[in-house]
Structures are given as C-alpha cells and as structure tokens.
Design a protein around this motif. Structure first.
Motif, PDB file in Angstrom:
ATOM      1  N   UNK A 173       4.702  -1.201   3.748  1.00 28.92           N
ATOM      2  CA  UNK A 173       6.031  -1.473   3.196  1.00 28.92           C
ATOM      3  C   UNK A 173       6.992  -1.710   4.365  1.00 28.92           C
ATOM      4  N   UNK A 174       7.710  -2.815   4.324  1.00 29.96           N
ATOM      5  CA  UNK A 174       8.648  -3.162   5.394  1.00 29.96           C
ATOM      6  C   UNK A 174       9.715  -2.078   5.509  1.00 29.96           C
ATOM      7  N   UNK A 175       9.954  -1.615   6.721  1.00 28.01           N
ATOM      8  CA  UNK A 175      10.947  -0.568   6.953  1.00 28.01           C
ATOM      9  C   UNK A 175      12.381  -1.071   6.821  1.00 28.01           C
ATOM     10  N   UNK A 176      12.551  -2.368   6.821  1.00 27.85           N
ATOM     11  CA  UNK A 176      13.905  -2.908   6.728  1.00 27.85           C
ATOM     12  C   UNK A 176      14.272  -3.302   5.294  1.00 27.85           C
ATOM     13  N   UNK A 177      13.413  -4.093   4.636  1.00 29.24           N
ATOM     14  CA  UNK A 177      13.762  -4.612   3.312  1.00 29.24           C
ATOM     15  C   UNK A 177      12.961  -3.963   2.178  1.00 29.24           C
ATOM     16  N   UNK A 178      11.999  -3.123   2.516  1.00 32.49           N
ATOM     17  CA  UNK A 178      11.161  -2.395   1.555  1.00 32.49           C
ATOM     18  C   UNK A 178      10.218  -3.301   0.755  1.00 32.49           C
ATOM     19  N   UNK A 179      10.045  -4.544   1.194  1.00 29.15           N
ATOM     20  CA  UNK A 179       9.090  -5.441   0.540  1.00 29.15           C
ATOM     21  C   UNK A 179       7.686  -5.148   1.084  1.00 29.15           C
ATOM     22  N   UNK A 180       6.665  -5.436   0.304  1.00 28.50           N
ATOM     23  CA  UNK A 180       5.305  -5.260   0.806  1.00 28.50           C
ATOM     24  C   UNK A 180       5.042  -6.191   1.991  1.00 28.50           C
ATOM     25  N   UNK A 181       4.374  -5.680   3.003  1.00 29.59           N
ATOM     26  CA  UNK A 181       3.957  -6.500   4.141  1.00 29.59           C
ATOM     27  C   UNK A 181       2.652  -7.176   3.725  1.00 29.59           C
ATOM     28  N   UNK A 182       2.542  -8.495   3.880  1.00 29.52           N
ATOM     29  CA  UNK A 182       1.330  -9.188   3.457  1.00 29.52           C
ATOM     30  C   UNK A 182       0.068  -8.612   4.119  1.00 29.52           C
ATOM     31  N   UNK A 183      -0.998  -8.528   3.333  1.00 27.51           N
ATOM     32  CA  UNK A 183      -2.267  -7.982   3.804  1.00 27.51           C
ATOM     33  C   UNK A 183      -2.759  -8.718   5.049  1.00 27.51           C
ATOM     34  N   UNK A 184      -2.551 -10.030   5.086  1.00 24.17           N
ATOM     35  CA  UNK A 184      -2.989 -10.818   6.239  1.00 24.17           C
ATOM     36  C   UNK A 184      -2.306 -10.336   7.517  1.00 24.17           C
ATOM     37  N   UNK A 185      -1.030 -10.026   7.421  1.00 24.53           N
ATOM     38  CA  UNK A 185      -0.287  -9.529   8.598  1.00 24.53           C
ATOM     39  C   UNK A 185      -0.824  -8.174   9.027  1.00 24.53           C
ATOM     40  N   UNK A 186      -1.101  -7.306   8.052  1.00 21.40           N
ATOM     41  CA  UNK A 186      -1.611  -5.973   8.374  1.00 21.40           C
ATOM     42  C   UNK A 186      -3.007  -6.033   8.978  1.00 21.40           C
ATOM     43  N   UNK A 187      -3.786  -7.042   8.601  1.00 26.25           N
ATOM     44  CA  UNK A 187      -5.114  -7.183   9.195  1.00 26.25           C
ATOM     45  C   UNK A 187      -5.017  -7.554  10.660  1.00 26.25           C
ATOM     46  N   UNK A 188      -4.014  -8.370  11.008  1.00 24.82           N
ATOM     47  CA  UNK A 188      -3.816  -8.782  12.392  1.00 24.82           C
ATOM     48  C   UNK A 188      -3.084  -7.703  13.183  1.00 24.82           C
ATOM     49  N   UNK A 189      -2.072  -7.098  12.567  1.00 22.67           N
ATOM     50  CA  UNK A 189      -1.247  -6.056  13.200  1.00 22.67           C
ATOM     51  C   UNK A 189      -1.228  -4.822  12.301  1.00 22.67           C
ATOM     52  N   UNK A 190      -2.263  -3.984  12.369  1.00 25.73           N
ATOM     53  CA  UNK A 190      -2.316  -2.836  11.462  1.00 25.73           C
ATOM     54  C   UNK A 190      -1.153  -1.863  11.632  1.00 25.73           C
TER      55      UNK A 190
ATOM     56  N   UNK B 171       0.822  -1.187   0.000  1.00 29.50           N
ATOM     57  CA  UNK B 171       0.000   0.000   0.000  1.00 29.50           C
ATOM     58  C   UNK B 171       0.862   1.246   0.000  1.00 29.50           C
ATOM     59  N   UNK B 172       1.509   1.471  -1.067  1.00 23.13           N
ATOM     60  CA  UNK B 172       2.347   2.661  -1.171  1.00 23.13           C
ATOM     61  C   UNK B 172       1.535   3.784  -1.790  1.00 23.13           C
ATOM     62  N   UNK B 173       2.220   4.812  -2.247  1.00 27.26           N
ATOM     63  CA  UNK B 173       1.531   5.952  -2.826  1.00 27.26           C
ATOM     64  C   UNK B 173       0.733   5.574  -4.059  1.00 27.26           C
ATOM     65  N   UNK B 174       1.112   4.504  -4.742  1.00 27.37           N
ATOM     66  CA  UNK B 174       0.411   4.060  -5.944  1.00 27.37           C
ATOM     67  C   UNK B 174      -0.594   2.986  -5.539  1.00 27.37           C
ATOM     68  N   UNK B 175      -1.759   3.402  -5.090  1.00 28.38           N
ATOM     69  CA  UNK B 175      -2.750   2.450  -4.619  1.00 28.38           C
ATOM     70  C   UNK B 175      -3.619   1.970  -5.762  1.00 28.38           C
ATOM     71  N   UNK B 176      -4.024   0.716  -5.664  1.00 27.95           N
ATOM     72  CA  UNK B 176      -4.920   0.121  -6.642  1.00 27.95           C
ATOM     73  C   UNK B 176      -6.343   0.404  -6.204  1.00 27.95           C
ATOM     74  N   UNK B 177      -7.303   0.291  -7.147  1.00 35.98           N
ATOM     75  CA  UNK B 177      -8.696   0.466  -6.761  1.00 35.98           C
ATOM     76  C   UNK B 177      -9.035  -0.494  -5.628  1.00 35.98           C
ATOM     77  N   UNK B 178      -9.759  -0.020  -4.666  1.00 36.75           N
ATOM     78  CA  UNK B 178     -10.107  -0.832  -3.507  1.00 36.75           C
ATOM     79  C   UNK B 178      -9.133  -0.661  -2.367  1.00 36.75           C
ATOM     80  N   UNK B 179      -7.857  -0.471  -2.683  1.00 33.56           N
ATOM     81  CA  UNK B 179      -6.872  -0.266  -1.628  1.00 33.56           C
ATOM     82  C   UNK B 179      -7.100   1.069  -0.935  1.00 33.56           C
ATOM     83  N   UNK B 180      -7.503   2.086  -1.684  1.00 30.62           N
ATOM     84  CA  UNK B 180      -7.727   3.391  -1.073  1.00 30.62           C
ATOM     85  C   UNK B 180      -8.859   3.308  -0.057  1.00 30.62           C
ATOM     86  N   UNK B 181      -9.908   2.537  -0.391  1.00 31.86           N
ATOM     87  CA  UNK B 181     -11.001   2.351   0.571  1.00 31.86           C
ATOM     88  C   UNK B 181     -10.494   1.665   1.824  1.00 31.86           C
TER      89      UNK B 181
END
Length: 105
Positions: free
Chosen positions: A75-92, A1-11
């Motif tokens: 976005x992971x602060x260490x490796x800059x990879x996307x953090x999985x959506x499932x992880x963000x749902x549990x730990x926003x 979820x970076x600055x370039x969001x896909x439809x639905x991600x902004x919601x």
C-alpha cells in the motif's frame, strides 16, 4: 496486500517474508565483515561506501518486513493506493506507487 489477503496472496507474502529475512541475514553478515578493521587506510573509502550501501539495504528490508507484519505491505505510504504487483516484484521494499515515487524526487 493489506490485512485482507486473498487466497494465494498469503503464500506470496510468506515467500516474500522468507526472502527478505534471508536478504537481511546476508546483508547483516556483510556489514559485520565490512566493519571489521583491516588496518588498510587505502580500503577505507571503498569500505565506508559499501557499509553505507549495506545499511541502506538493511533499512529497506526492515521497513518491508515491518509493513508485512503490520498488514500495510503493498500500500502506497503517500496516497494509500495499492502498489502494482509488478513493481513489488522488482522492488519488494517499495513504499510508494510509481506516481508518488516520482513526486518524491
């Protein structure tokens, strides 16, 4: 979820921002209640632990809201990879992907 969001991600980001803001308000109110001096020394230790926990939660929420505002949320602060959506749902407030989080400990 970076600055370039896909439809639905902004919601999803807007909903998350709203939830985090509500959590922030709730924790701020709790902190205000906890820091009120009741005059009971027996409650001091428990109250101090609750204050520390609440402050930590506020820091996590504030950090997540800042990352949303800056377009760095998810976005992971260490490796800059996307953090999985499932992880963000549990730990926003997650700042790291699972791999990098394990390396932190």
């Amino acid at each position: 979820m970076s600055t370039h969001t896909q439809p639905g991600q902004q919601n999803r980001i807007d909903e998350l921002r709203s939830t985090l803001t509500s959590d922030f308000d709730r924790h701020t109110a709790r902190l205000t209640e906890l820091t009120a001096d009741t005059g009971d020394p027996a409650e001091a230790y428990t109250r101090d632990a609750l204050v520390a926990e609440t402050r930590h939660s506020l820091e996590q929420i504030t950090g997540a809201l800042r990352r949303i505002a800056e377009g760095r949320y998810g976005i992971c602060e260490r490796c800059a990879a996307p953090i999985p959506q499932e992880r963000l749902e549990v730990l926003p407030h997650a700042r790291f992907c699972v791999s990098c989080q394990q390396k932190q400990h």
